[in-house]
Design an enzyme around this catalytic site. Structure first.
Site, PDB file in Angstrom:
ATOM      1  CD  GLU A  10     -10.082  -1.078   7.582  1.00  0.00           C
ATOM      2  OE1 GLU A  10      -9.227  -1.692   8.244  1.00  0.00           O
ATOM      3  OE2 GLU A  10      -9.872  -0.619   6.454  1.00  0.00           O
ATOM      4  CD  GLU A  16      -2.995  -1.181   2.249  1.00  0.00           C
ATOM      5  OE1 GLU A  16      -2.739  -0.615   3.318  1.00  0.00           O
ATOM      6  OE2 GLU A  16      -4.067  -1.754   2.006  1.00  0.00           O
ATOM      7  CG  ASP A  46      -7.829  -5.270   4.489  1.00  0.00           C
ATOM      8  OD1 ASP A  46      -7.456  -5.520   5.641  1.00  0.00           O
ATOM      9  OD2 ASP A  46      -7.787  -4.142   3.980  1.00  0.00           O
TER      10      ASP A  46
HETATM   11  O1  GCW Z   1      -7.197  -2.734   5.688  1.00  0.00           O
HETATM   12  C1  GCW Z   1      -6.203  -1.906   5.348  1.00  0.00           C
HETATM   13  C2  GCW Z   1      -6.597  -0.659   6.057  1.00  0.00           C
HETATM   14  C3  GCW Z   1      -5.432   0.262   6.231  1.00  0.00           C
HETATM   15  C4  GCW Z   1      -4.338  -0.482   6.934  1.00  0.00           C
HETATM   16  C5  GCW Z   1      -3.945  -1.692   6.115  1.00  0.00           C
HETATM   17  C6  GCW Z   1      -2.917  -2.553   6.813  1.00  0.00           C
HETATM   18  C7  GCW Z   1      -2.764   0.415   8.489  1.00  0.00           C
HETATM   19  O2  GCW Z   1      -7.628  -0.059   5.334  1.00  0.00           O
HETATM   20  O3  GCW Z   1      -5.877   1.350   6.973  1.00  0.00           O
HETATM   21  O4  GCW Z   1      -3.224   0.326   7.181  1.00  0.00           O
HETATM   22  O5  GCW Z   1      -5.053  -2.490   5.893  1.00  0.00           O
HETATM   23  O6  GCW Z   1      -3.332  -3.496   7.480  1.00  0.00           O
HETATM   24  O7  GCW Z   1      -1.753  -2.306   6.695  1.00  0.00           O
END
Ligand code: GCW
Length: 870
Positions: free
Chosen positions: A437, A330, A409
């Site tokens: 989340e 990311e 995720d």
């Molecule tokens: O799910 C995603 C989240 C991000 C997060 C990332 C991760 C901290 O939307 O906010 O970043 O995973 O786990 O690294």
């Protein structure tokens, strides 16, 4: 700022007077009034004390505990951890029994609670013969009768075990369990039991829903770290032994020299509770902070930089537990910048930590977020396995790969990540997300323990002859690894109740209990938490447990069933509904729902091959439509909407039904909760009621949005005739509008009928009116309006010239600056007498960029009143 003691104090609620008055009428004597006052459970509680309330025991529990608990607590161990344990025992027992135990440094002649390591007992009481082969951090609670006195011994190999044993003892007393013949040994399932905080140095928290950071403010540690100490106590009560204190999307500054004293202060606050600090680091730090011209892990200068930096950190924080590292993910930099492997990256950092016995948690959450959606072979789910399985055996022994429970995720339902079953010569840890989340962000009650257990208990078939559940693999038991464990992304912040939702605290509790013992059942964990947090009234316990234990399925039902994943705005706030937000972009959370069918073909035969990453016995189950469980059907297969599930129902009908079921279940939660009025303290009663009522409204938004989307896509009708037919609903866009203008809402499913009305007038107000033509009777009005976060608009509802209700649209919701499903909110106006010809007028006064939007009005027969049938 208030001290932590005041914060948790229970003070009589305003309503206490009401209860007191009612009781007082029947009682004349002062004492009787006092008893009545206590028994009516009228304390206002903030939730700050969480599951460590130590509320006064009642009835038989109290009588038993009074007879079983001696008057002395003898702390033979002089370590700071044992001192915390001794103080906690005194504090807890004082709360529950109203008695203050005497603290003694030695064994008295009379009975005592004894806190001593096995070595100390061997020296001072060899005749007790208390020998055991206890694991590090394990404890043993044992009743010993000797020399005419009766002792409750809390022993362990190390002080940490004494601390955990003390909390275990207090838990048992709180739960009304007898200690008369206690003889219980308990060992942690795995050595690593950590929480990760995604807190930024400016005090904000990524995916945090319980207020701002308890650690950071303005790029520094907070002046007042009393909340950190209190949090350390909560973590210790669960046996959690490490906490990373900054976001895995790490600000490189965390490793600059001026941060070391800041980190040391936080470590000091945690230390009495045995919680060791962990730092999240950025892989580019040698360059950004160190001033080198490279961060190539194979460059000697880089290795030397990591070593010097780590040494300096340990000089100030000698018990630092280690680092966590998110690289090549990311947008974070990583070893790919130099064509190096994840093992190269992990090892260079781990070797700097090794002389200090520090460990590195290297995140397995690595994937390409620019994948081509048009290529049906592309699949983000493959990424963890593809990136790490080939490197098995290449990581140093103080590295653990931190693997998210599922391959995508933290979605509402995912299979276990195949990587758990694929690492035989590499340590691993499972990462679970406590902060919700993708689970309603603590505005929805979702108890995650059953979800986590579905993964932890899942057999990966990593060995031919013995069960190899994920928990055993993650703990390092299956392949006899030196390290393994659990990491939970925590959900706490400065909110008075820590998590923004009283019921969401159960997720932190549940995570900690599972990390200690993943064999505990969801029922057991929920039962414990509820009793510790809300008391032992069976009616209260049954109602709360029923809500908690069904809440995951309920949330899945009204969001994304059948393995579709949470159908939320994945490029936005991960909260509201947006069925297509996942598609046609590189992020890879695809479900490929279109007009003919839905689901990702992840089979080895015709799809992305993901199913083939599992060991053959698991792969076979997922590969075949005949055996793939319905709950994961659309995760593994693309099928037409008319495909029949194992239950015989078509996919489309299941989607419709589950959404209606899920929304109805939340309405039911509201009723269940209402039945607890007077049995739960007024403050928490009201907060949870408001939260559940809001959730019920949101569940309906989700229900309508998702079912409308699939109805439009599939052209297939709901067999029960619900989707697209809302008989009691009056769309704002069809009302007589004064000032309001009609807007198309994007995505269309976020508003009923795809449209809403907004008030462009600044300084003025707009109105929408309708004439009631139903039968005379009692009705509830439900106004669906939009509570944007960029202004506080004001609403009024009129019946003719009578003002029925008015409110400010000022709820704290995830960022919502438009008319959409995030801002969409329900206002209930119950018990209104309507007559044919009545005019109902909704008036909205906008504020800032909040346009006082309206979606619809629903007029339904009054649901609750005994006079409803008149
Ligand atoms: O799910 C995603 C989240 C991000 C997060 C990332 C991760 C901290 O939307 O906010 O970043 O995973 O786990 O690294």
């Amino acid at each position: 700022m208030k001290t932590s003691h005041n914060r948790g104090a229970r003070t009589p609620a305003r309503s206490a007077e009401t209860h007191l008055g009612a009781c007082g009428l029947q009682q004349t004597m002062k004492l009787a009034i006092l008893f009545c006052f206590l028994a009516a459970s009228v304390y206002a509680e903030t939730g700050y004390d969480a599951w460590l309330r130590y509320a006064p025991l009642q009835g038989a529990d109290r009588i038993r505990a009074e007879s079983e608990i001696p008057a002395v607590v003898a702390g033979l161990d002089t370590s700071p951890l044992a001192a915390s344990a001794q103080n906690e025992l005194i504090r807890g027992l004082r709360g529950m029994l109203g008695r203050t135990l005497r603290a003694e440094p030695n064994l008295p002649g009379e009975g005592a609670v004894v806190l001593a390591t096995l070595d100390e007992l061997r020296r001072s009481k060899p005749q007790w013969n208390l020998a055991a082969d206890l694991a590090p951090e394990a404890y043993w609670l044992k009743r010993v009768v000797s020399g005419g006195a009766s002792y409750i011994v809390i022993t362990a190999r190390d002080p940490r075990g004494l601390l955990y044993g003390s909390f275990a003892l207090l838990r048992q007393v709180s739960l009304g369990e007898s200690l008369a013949a206690v003889d219980e040994k308990s060992s942690p399932y795995a050595p690593v039991r950590w929480v990760n905080e995604w807190d930024n140095l400016d005090g904000s928290i990524e995916r945090g829903y319980g207020g701002r950071s308890i650690f950071w403010e303005n790029q520094k540690a907070r002046e007042d770290l009393s909340r950190v100490a209190d949090y350390g106590r909560m973590l210790a009560s669960l046996g959690i032994n490490g906490c990373s204190i900054n976001n895995v999307n790490a600000n490189p500054r965390i490793l600059s020299a001026d941060m070391i004293p800041q980190i040391a202060r936080i470590a000091d606050a945690f230390r009495p509770w045995g919680v060791r600090v962990v730092i999240a680091v950025d892989f580019g730090s040698p360059k950004t902070i160190g001033g080198l011209d490279t961060f190539d892990p194979l460059d000697e200068k880089v290795a030397a930089w990591w070593k010097t930096t780590v040494d300096a950190m340990y000089a100030a924080v000698p018990d630092l537990a280690g680092f966590v590292l998110k690289a090549d993910s990311e947008g974070r930099v990583g070893p790919s910048a130099y064509g190096r492997t994840h093992a190269d990256a992990a090892n260079v950092v781990a070797r700097a930590l090794l002389p200090h016995a520090g460990i590195l948690l290297y995140r397995g959450f690595v994937y390409d977020h620019h994948m081509d959606w048009n290529n049906p072979k592309n699949d983000r789910a493959r990424a963890a396995w593809d990136n790490f399985q080939p490197l098995d055996g290449k990581f140093d022994d103080n590295v653990l790969i931190q693997i998210k429970n599922g391959p995508i995720d933290f979605q509402v339902r995912e299979p276990a990540s195949p990587l758990f079953g694929a690492l035989e010569k590499t340590n691993q840890a499972i990462e679970l997300q406590i902060t919700q989340e993708y689970f309603g962000q603590s505005r929805h009650t979702v108890f995650l323990v059953p979800n986590w257990k579905a993964t932890l208990d899942f057999d990966m078939h990593a060995l031919p002859d013995v069960p190899t559940p994920v928990k055993a693999l993650a703990a390092g038991r299956t392949f006899h690894r030196p390290l393994g464990g659990f990491v939970g992304v925590a959900n706490i912040g400065l909110d008075e109740n820590w998590s923004g939702n009283q019921l969401s605290q159960a997720n932190l509790y549940g995570y900690g209990r599972l990390a200690w013992n993943p064999d505990l059942s969801s029922q057991r964990i929920s039962g414990e938490w509820t009793r510790l947090t809300f008391g032992t009234d069976p009616k209260v316990d049954q109602a709360i447990d029923a809500i908690q234990l069904s809440s995951w399925r309920t949330y899945e039902d009204y969001t994304g069933p059948l393995g579709l994943q949470t159908l939320t705005d994945i490029v936005g706030n991960h909260y509201g509904v947006n069925v297509e937000a996942s598609e046609r972009n590189g992020w890879g959370q695809w479900h490929r729902a279109d007009e003919k069918g839905a689901g990702m073909d992840r089979t080895a035969a015709t799809g992305t091959g993901y199913a083939g990453q599992y060991r053959p016995p698991v792969a076979r189950v997922y590969e075949s439509l005949a055996t793939c469980p319905d709950d994961l059907l659309l995760f593994f297969h693309h099928v037409p909407y008319t495909y029949r599930l194992h239950s015989g129902k078509t996919v489309i009908q299941y989607i419709y039904d589950s959404h209606y079921q899920g929304a109805a279940a939340v309405e039911q939660y509201v009723e269940q909760w209402k039945s607890l009025r007077g049995l739960v303290d007024e403050q928490r009663y009201k907060q949870v009621l408001a939260q559940l009522q809001y959730q019920a409204g949101q569940a309906e938004v989700w229900r309508d949005a998702v079912t409308m989307w699939f109805h439009r896509a599939s052209h297939l009708d709901d067999a029960a005739g619900r989707v697209g037919h809302y008989p009691n609903r009056f769309e704002a866009e069809s009302m007589a509008l004064d000032g309001y203008t009609v807007r198309d809402v994007t995505p269309f499913e976020d508003a009923s009928g795809g449209q809403a009305v907004a008030c462009p007038a600044r300084g003025g107000s707009c109105s929408a009116a309708m004439k009631f033509s139903g039968a005379a009777g009692w009705y509830d009005l439900r106004v669906q309006y939009f509570d944007q976060s960029n202004g506080i608009s004001h609403y009024r509802v009129w019946l003719g010239r009578q003002l029925l209700d008015e409110w400010d649209a000022n709820l704290v919701l995830p960022r919502a600056i438009r008319l959409d499903s995030t801002s969409s909110t329900r206002r209930l106006i119950p018990g209104i007498a309507l007559r044919p010809g009545d005019e109902i007028r909704i008036e909205g006064r906008p504020d800032g960029n909040d346009t006082a939007g309206l979606d619809y009005l629903e007029i339904v027969k009054e649901t609750n009143s005994p006079i409803a049938t008149r």
